[in-house]
Design an enzyme around this catalytic site. Structure first.
Site, PDB file in Angstrom:
ATOM      1  N   ASP A   1       0.818  -1.214   0.000  1.00  0.00           N
ATOM      2  CA  ASP A   1       0.000   0.000   0.000  1.00  0.00           C
ATOM      3  C   ASP A   1       0.855   1.268   0.000  1.00  0.00           C
ATOM      4  OD1 ASP A   1      -2.104   1.726   0.097  1.00  0.00           O
ATOM      5  OD2 ASP A   1      -2.675   1.297   2.164  1.00  0.00           O
TER       6      ASP A   1
ATOM      7  N   ASP B   1      -1.584   5.291  -6.024  1.00  0.00           N
ATOM      8  CA  ASP B   1      -1.971   4.372  -4.956  1.00  0.00           C
ATOM      9  C   ASP B   1      -2.082   2.921  -5.399  1.00  0.00           C
ATOM     10  OD1 ASP B   1      -2.934   3.405  -2.563  1.00  0.00           O
ATOM     11  OD2 ASP B   1      -4.985   4.090  -2.896  1.00  0.00           O
TER      12      ASP B   1
END
Ligand SMILES: *[C@@H]1O[C@H](CO)[C@@H](O)[C@H](O)[C@H]1NC(C)=O
Ligand SMILES: *[C@@H]1O[C@H](CO)[C@@H](O)[C@H](O)[C@H]1NC(C)=O
Ligand SMILES: *[C@@H]1O[C@H](CO)[C@@H](O)[C@H](O)[C@H]1NC(C)=O
Ligand SMILES: *[C@@H]1O[C@H](CO)[C@@H](O)[C@H](O)[C@H]1NC(C)=O
Ligand SMILES: *[C@@H]1O[C@H](CO)[C@@H](O)[C@H](O)[C@H]1NC(C)=O
Ligand SMILES: *[C@@H]1O[C@H](CO)[C@@H](O)[C@H](O)[C@H]1NC(C)=O
Length: 413
Positions: A101, A274
């Site tokens: 992440d 992201d």
């Protein structure tokens, strides 16, 4: 809370022979290449991927405005998304599957109660809410073996006590900037927790704080379809030069505008790059312009835009445009094929095999919002990305690099 929550053998040899910096012990190749696994959730819908992306964007905006306190119940589970990318580090002899992440910065394990570490002696608690899940964990310190030779010593990490939204994985390895950890250590909400990248650099294991991310498009093939490179860029995966954009803290976030077939659909907007979001999320009005120009309809069953064969043949390039660190205007493009949701997975999200869905969704936010857009996996599966913390200085705003890959122009969907 805080976080808004085939490397070739030839290249390996070249790196190990010519590129070993003095800080690196032994004959470890730099950069270190770590395979990325792809998990596909076969019992979800497109709606859930949209919902998770929007929840993450909301959480990013909260963190951006310094609102680390509001503990909101998660709107959706992170693993409700169709695709999640993970790596498998070993801690204390246990093998963990952790989400990669770049949109959050804490590293923690133990989402699955059957796969937790021994409780530590410290009573420090960590709490992170992601907009798409949450975790309450005890802070412990341990070494994290990412792959043989790439070991983070004394990493402060969370050992979950309770978590929500992480079915099928053990937790998260956070690759965001360290600022995003602020507010997560309950005993000292001003404190930050050095990230895995910070520690690898501080310990001299990697020569610079650079993370390279290479993801291949989602197909039915090998679930190992990507890699991370630690301590440099894997140039064997790029087909063009790296272009660097200034990022703004506390995220990996860059200023971009977008055109579709030459028509501007997004004025300059802050976009978070992201790995934790499946789709490409555009501000509401940009999404509407894109829908109008493509002629797409919003499919009620899947929650994704859907087009006809005729509209597909009319689809043109979606370009992201920004000013690089040298002041030059640069663009990275999604070809028509790159704008399609992988058709092999249509039925997994509630559609039928011959539907044509698009990977773009509305961010639920305007371009004027602090953060209006997310360049998620759908973008990163066509563009190599590098996340660089200059001089390993956590106070310095980072730099995000992009390069084309063999998949930029591929017709896989
Ligand atoms: C997949 O998504 C469904 C529906 O959102 C969710 O209930 C489930 O927990 C997810 N499964 C995994 C393994 O993540
Ligand atoms: C950890 O588990 C993954 C997935 O089952 C496996 O591919 C990998 O080889 C394991 N790694 C180690 C070090 O055991
Ligand atoms: C890790 O912590 C131990 C105990 O405090 C210390 O002796 C050791 O030098 C540390 N290792 C690194 C690489 O910082
Ligand atoms: C990081 O180190 C590697 C290996 O020495 C080098 O090839 C690369 O250019 C460095 N990258 C940056 C951004 O300094
Ligand atoms: C971009 O900004 C201009 C000037 O404010 C405005 O007229 C235009 O509608 C905006 N375009 C989009 C796609 O938001
Ligand atoms: C093709 O695209 C153009 C411009 O984007 C649009 O005006 C036209 O209606 C589209 N045709 C079809 C069949 O969608």
């Amino acid at each position: 809370m805080a976080a808004a929550c085939s490397f070739s053998l030839f290249a390996l040899l070249v790196f190990s022979v010519t590129n070993v910096p003095p800080l690196v012990r032994g004959l470890s190749p730099v950069p270190f290449i770590v395979p990325v696994q792809r998990l596909v959730n076969t019992s979800t819908t497109g709606h859930n991927s949209v919902k998770v992306g929007q929840a993450r964007l909301q959480a990013f905006n909260k963190a951006r405005s310094g609102d680390f306190a509001a503990s909101v119940p998660p709107a959706a589970s992170l693993t409700d998304q169709i695709v999640t990318f993970t790596i498998n580090p070993v801690v204390d002899g246990k093998n963990f599957s952790l989400i990669v992440d770049t949109g959050s910065s804490n590293t923690w394990v133990g989402a699955n109660p059957e796969n937790r570490l021994q409780p530590g002696l410290s009573l420090d608690l960590i709490e992170v809410t992601y907009g798409s899940g949450a975790v309450l964990a005890e802070a412990i310190e341990d070494s994290v073996d990412i792959v043989p030779g790439l070991v983070v010593e004394n990493q402060s990490l969370g050992n979950a006590i309770a978590s929500e939204g992480f079915d099928g994985v053990d937790g998260i390895m956070g690759f965001g900037p360290v600022d995003l950890t602020e507010g997560t250590l309950l005993a000292d909400t001003e404190a930050t927790i050095p990230t895995v990248m910070d520690n690898l650099f501080a310990q001299g294991t990697i020569p610079n704080e650079t993370l390279g991310v290479f993801l291949a498009p989602t197909t039915e093939e090998d679930p190992v379809n990507g890699e991370l490179s630690f301590g440099g860029i894997d140039t064997s995966k790029a087909t063009g030069p790296m272009t660097f954009f200034q990022s703004t803290l506390p995220f990996w976030a860059i200023s971009q505008s977008a055109t579709f077939g030459g028509t501007t659909i997004m004025n300059t907007t802050t976009c978070v790059v992201d790995t934790g979001t499946t789709l490409l999320l555009l501000p509401d009005d940009s999404f509407t312009s894109y829908q109008d120009l493509t002629g797409a309809t919003l499919d009620a069953t899947t929650g994704l835009l859907s087009i006809t064969e005729a509209q597909l043949s009319n689809l043109t390039t979606l370009s992201f445009i920004g000013t690089d660190i040298n002041g030059e205007t640069q663009h990275f493009d999604l070809t028509p094929n790159a704008q399609l949701f992988p058709r092999a997975f249509n039925t997994e999200i509630g559609g039928s095999a011959d539907d044509i869905f698009l990977i773009t969704a509305s961010s639920g936010s305007t371009a004027a919002s602090s953060i209006g857009c997310i360049m998620g996996q759908s973008f990163l599966q066509r563009t190599y990305a590098a996340f660089v913390t200059p001089d390993g200085d956590p106070g310095a705003a980072g730099i995000v690099g992009f390069a084309t890959t063999p998949f930029t122009d591929a017709t896989t969907n």
